[in-house]
Structures are given as structure tokens and as C-alpha cells.
Motif scaffolding. Structure first.
Motif, PDB file in Angstrom:
ATOM      1  N   ASP A   1      34.126  30.595  56.227  1.00 21.09           N
ATOM      2  CA  ASP A   1      34.215  31.395  57.441  1.00 21.09           C
ATOM      3  C   ASP A   1      33.548  32.758  57.270  1.00 21.09           C
ATOM      4  O   ASP A   1      32.977  33.299  58.214  1.00 21.09           O
ATOM      5  CB  ASP A   1      35.676  31.573  57.848  1.00 21.09           C
ATOM      6  N   ALA A   2      33.654  33.322  56.078  1.00 17.28           N
ATOM      7  CA  ALA A   2      33.027  34.622  55.785  1.00 17.28           C
ATOM      8  C   ALA A   2      33.038  34.831  54.283  1.00 17.28           C
ATOM      9  O   ALA A   2      33.932  34.343  53.594  1.00 17.28           O
ATOM     10  CB  ALA A   2      33.774  35.756  56.473  1.00 17.28           C
ATOM     11  N   VAL A   3      32.055  35.549  53.798  1.00 14.05           N
ATOM     12  CA  VAL A   3      32.044  35.964  52.391  1.00 14.05           C
ATOM     13  C   VAL A   3      32.573  37.388  52.345  1.00 14.05           C
ATOM     14  O   VAL A   3      32.133  38.249  53.118  1.00 14.05           O
ATOM     15  CB  VAL A   3      30.620  35.877  51.802  1.00 14.05           C
ATOM     16  N   SER A   4      33.546  37.638  51.477  1.00 10.70           N
ATOM     17  CA  SER A   4      34.186  38.950  51.431  1.00 10.70           C
ATOM     18  C   SER A   4      33.498  39.906  50.468  1.00 10.70           C
ATOM     19  O   SER A   4      32.975  40.933  50.863  1.00 10.70           O
ATOM     20  CB  SER A   4      35.655  38.816  51.026  1.00 10.70           C
ATOM     21  N   GLU A   5      33.528  39.553  49.180  1.00 16.51           N
ATOM     22  CA  GLU A   5      33.017  40.478  48.167  1.00 16.51           C
ATOM     23  C   GLU A   5      32.964  39.775  46.818  1.00 16.51           C
ATOM     24  O   GLU A   5      33.440  38.660  46.670  1.00 16.51           O
ATOM     25  CB  GLU A   5      33.946  41.692  48.051  1.00 16.51           C
ATOM     26  N   VAL A   6      32.403  40.465  45.849  1.00 24.77           N
ATOM     27  CA  VAL A   6      32.492  40.029  44.462  1.00 24.77           C
ATOM     28  C   VAL A   6      33.605  40.840  43.817  1.00 24.77           C
ATOM     29  O   VAL A   6      33.590  42.072  43.872  1.00 24.77           O
ATOM     30  CB  VAL A   6      31.161  40.246  43.718  1.00 24.77           C
ATOM     31  N   VAL A   7      34.597  40.150  43.265  1.00 26.80           N
ATOM     32  CA  VAL A   7      35.733  40.838  42.644  1.00 26.80           C
ATOM     33  C   VAL A   7      35.686  40.600  41.143  1.00 26.80           C
ATOM     34  O   VAL A   7      35.253  39.550  40.680  1.00 26.80           O
ATOM     35  CB  VAL A   7      37.089  40.366  43.214  1.00 26.80           C
ATOM     36  N   ARG A   8      36.113  41.601  40.406  1.00 25.82           N
ATOM     37  CA  ARG A   8      36.195  41.492  38.944  1.00 25.82           C
ATOM     38  C   ARG A   8      37.665  41.383  38.591  1.00 25.82           C
ATOM     39  O   ARG A   8      38.447  42.295  38.876  1.00 25.82           O
ATOM     40  CB  ARG A   8      35.571  42.707  38.291  1.00 25.82           C
ATOM     41  N   LEU A   9      38.036  40.257  37.989  1.00 35.33           N
ATOM     42  CA  LEU A   9      39.431  40.015  37.631  1.00 35.33           C
ATOM     43  C   LEU A   9      39.531  39.847  36.124  1.00 35.33           C
ATOM     44  O   LEU A   9      38.827  39.021  35.534  1.00 35.33           O
ATOM     45  CB  LEU A   9      39.953  38.766  38.343  1.00 35.33           C
ATOM     46  N   ARG A  10      40.407  40.637  35.503  1.00 31.02           N
ATOM     47  CA  ARG A  10      40.674  40.504  34.065  1.00 31.02           C
ATOM     48  C   ARG A  10      41.633  39.338  33.862  1.00 31.02           C
ATOM     49  O   ARG A  10      42.395  38.970  34.775  1.00 31.02           O
ATOM     50  CB  ARG A  10      41.278  41.794  33.525  1.00 31.02           C
ATOM     51  N   PRO A  11      41.647  38.741  32.678  1.00 30.83           N
ATOM     52  CA  PRO A  11      42.563  37.623  32.428  1.00 30.83           C
ATOM     53  C   PRO A  11      44.025  37.948  32.730  1.00 30.83           C
ATOM     54  O   PRO A  11      44.774  37.080  33.165  1.00 30.83           O
ATOM     55  CB  PRO A  11      42.347  37.317  30.948  1.00 30.83           C
ATOM     56  N   SER A  12      44.434  39.206  32.518  1.00 33.18           N
ATOM     57  CA  SER A  12      45.829  39.567  32.809  1.00 33.18           C
ATOM     58  C   SER A  12      46.119  39.588  34.310  1.00 33.18           C
ATOM     59  O   SER A  12      47.275  39.646  34.711  1.00 33.18           O
ATOM     60  CB  SER A  12      46.159  40.930  32.198  1.00 33.18           C
ATOM     61  N   MET A  13      45.091  39.538  35.133  1.00 33.84           N
ATOM     62  CA  MET A  13      45.278  39.534  36.584  1.00 33.84           C
ATOM     63  C   MET A  13      45.325  38.109  37.145  1.00 33.84           C
ATOM     64  O   MET A  13      45.436  37.922  38.347  1.00 33.84           O
ATOM     65  CB  MET A  13      44.143  40.313  37.247  1.00 33.84           C
ATOM     66  N   LEU A  14      45.204  37.108  36.261  1.00 34.18           N
ATOM     67  CA  LEU A  14      45.172  35.714  36.702  1.00 34.18           C
ATOM     68  C   LEU A  14      46.489  35.026  36.388  1.00 34.18           C
ATOM     69  O   LEU A  14      47.121  35.309  35.371  1.00 34.18           O
ATOM     70  CB  LEU A  14      44.031  34.970  36.015  1.00 34.18           C
ATOM     71  N   GLU A  15      46.896  34.126  37.235  1.00 28.93           N
ATOM     72  CA  GLU A  15      48.104  33.335  37.042  1.00 28.93           C
ATOM     73  C   GLU A  15      47.777  31.880  37.343  1.00 28.93           C
ATOM     74  O   GLU A  15      46.901  31.592  38.148  1.00 28.93           O
ATOM     75  CB  GLU A  15      49.204  33.785  38.004  1.00 28.93           C
ATOM     76  N   LEU A  16      48.517  30.984  36.708  1.00 24.92           N
ATOM     77  CA  LEU A  16      48.377  29.575  37.047  1.00 24.92           C
ATOM     78  C   LEU A  16      48.895  29.351  38.456  1.00 24.92           C
ATOM     79  O   LEU A  16      49.741  30.101  38.942  1.00 24.92           O
ATOM     80  CB  LEU A  16      49.149  28.716  36.063  1.00 24.92           C
ATOM     81  N   ALA A  17      48.415  28.311  39.082  1.00 25.63           N
ATOM     82  CA  ALA A  17      48.899  27.982  40.423  1.00 25.63           C
ATOM     83  C   ALA A  17      50.380  27.624  40.344  1.00 25.63           C
ATOM     84  O   ALA A  17      50.784  26.861  39.468  1.00 25.63           O
ATOM     85  CB  ALA A  17      48.094  26.817  40.991  1.00 25.63           C
TER      86      ALA A  17
END
Length: 187
Positions: free
Chosen positions: A138-154
Motif C-alpha cells: 500500500d505504501a513504502v514507509s522508510e528504511v529502519v535500522r534495528l539492533r538485535p536487542s530490538m527484535l523479538e520472536l513472533a
């Protein structure tokens, strides 16, 4: 009495200062000094589908294009919206909303009866095992930089079944990004 500036000169490290004895002390210890691992952020392309923000690793994205006229493919798979012509190549364009259960059926976006695409709609071109493919967003928002500590399993119940393409969540302050395995989403 020494001046304040000479006291500070003795206290702080100067780039021209000889630190040989200090390095010897550190090198001479038997103690294992573990350096803190620095988190290397990974870049993701964030885009919107039905108001939700999804993200895919940017290394899997070849390019982003405005939606060109799509050509219908008779008796094609339900998630195949049509094909598009991009710089001499014919690419299939897929809709992943049905797989993510965001829609019951794919929208009519190809052929003579198709309405013009929404202004913000884009095609994300990715490399697959079978060649290039496009994904309608629907739209492209941005490029985000995520560190491993900012990620969680589903969380349980989010992935699995037809939604096994949801591999995790990314958090940046108050924003939540649903991370997709884009190649699984196209399977």
C-alpha cells in the motif's frame, strides 16, 4: 602549588602521551577481559499493508517502483495480481495480503476494468529462486535500522500455518514492525 591546567594535563590522556607501561600491565594480567559485543544494526524496508507496518531485510530488496500497468494472467494462482514489464524483464507481481489474512481475496488491479492504483502504492522488487518478483504494498514507509536487542520472536499465534512468513517483531520506541520472510510470503 601547581596550576589547575597542569593538574588537568596530568589527569587526562593526551594523544601524544606514551602509554606503553599501561599496555604492558593490561597484557601481563592472567585475567580474561571480555569486551562487550557491539550490536550491529540491520536495515529493514518498512512498508504498509492494510494500515499495519511490515518490514523485510533490505538486502533482499532489489528496488522499489511505482505501480505500472499490470497485465492479467488467466487461470493464474490466486495471489498473482498480474505481470509487469520492468526494463526488458517481465515480472510476476504478487499480493501477500491474502496469505497474511489481511484480505479475503486479492484486489482487481490488472486488466482493463482495474481502477487506477492508489497514489502511495508501490511494487517492491525482490530476487527469488525463480528470478525477480514484485510484491504489491500500500505504501513504502522508510528504511529502519534495528539492533538485535530490538527484535523479538513472533508471539505464539501470530505465525504458523499460512502466516509462517511472520518471523518476528521489531520495536523502535513506540513503533512496532512485523518482520516478514518475504520469500516464504511468496511461496
Amino acid at each position: 602549588m601547581p596550576s589547575l591546567s597542569s593538574l588537568l594535563d596530568n589527569f587526562f590522556y593526551r594523544p601524544d602521551e606514551d602509554v606503553g607501561p599501561i599496555e604492558e600491565v593490561v597484557a601481563g594480567t592472567d585475567e580474561f577481559i571480555e569486551t562487550a559485543a557491539e550490536e550491529v544494526p540491520e536495515e529493514y524496508l518498512a512498508f504498509r499493508l492494510e494500515g499495519e507496518i511490515y518490514a523485510v531485510p533490505i538486502h533482499g530488496v532489489r528496488e522499489i517502483v511505482k505501480v505500472p500497468p499490470l497485465t492479467e494472467v488467466p487461470r493464474a494462482a490466486a495471489n498473482l495480481l498480474g505481470v509487469m514489464y520492468l526494463r526488458g524483464e517481465v515480472l510476476p507481481v504478487y499480493d501477500i495480503k491474502v496469505k497474511l489474512r489481511l484480505a479475503d481475496t486479492s484486489a482487481l488491479v490488472a486488466g482493463p476494468e482495474a481502477p487506477p492504483p492508489p497514489r502511495g502504492a508501490r511494487i517492491i522488487v525482490v530476487q527469488t529462486a525463480d528470478g525477480l518478483a514484485g510484491i504489491w504494498v500500500d505504501a513504502v514507509s522508510e528504511v529502519v535500522r534495528l539492533r538485535p536487542s530490538m527484535l523479538e520472536l513472533a508471539p505464539p499465534g501470530v505465525g504458523g500455518g499460512e502466516r509462517d512468513c511472520v518471523v518476528g517483531l521489531g520495536r523502535r520506541k513506540q513503533e512496532l514492525f512485523i518482520l516478514l520472510d518475504i520469500w516464504q510470503a511468496l511461496s
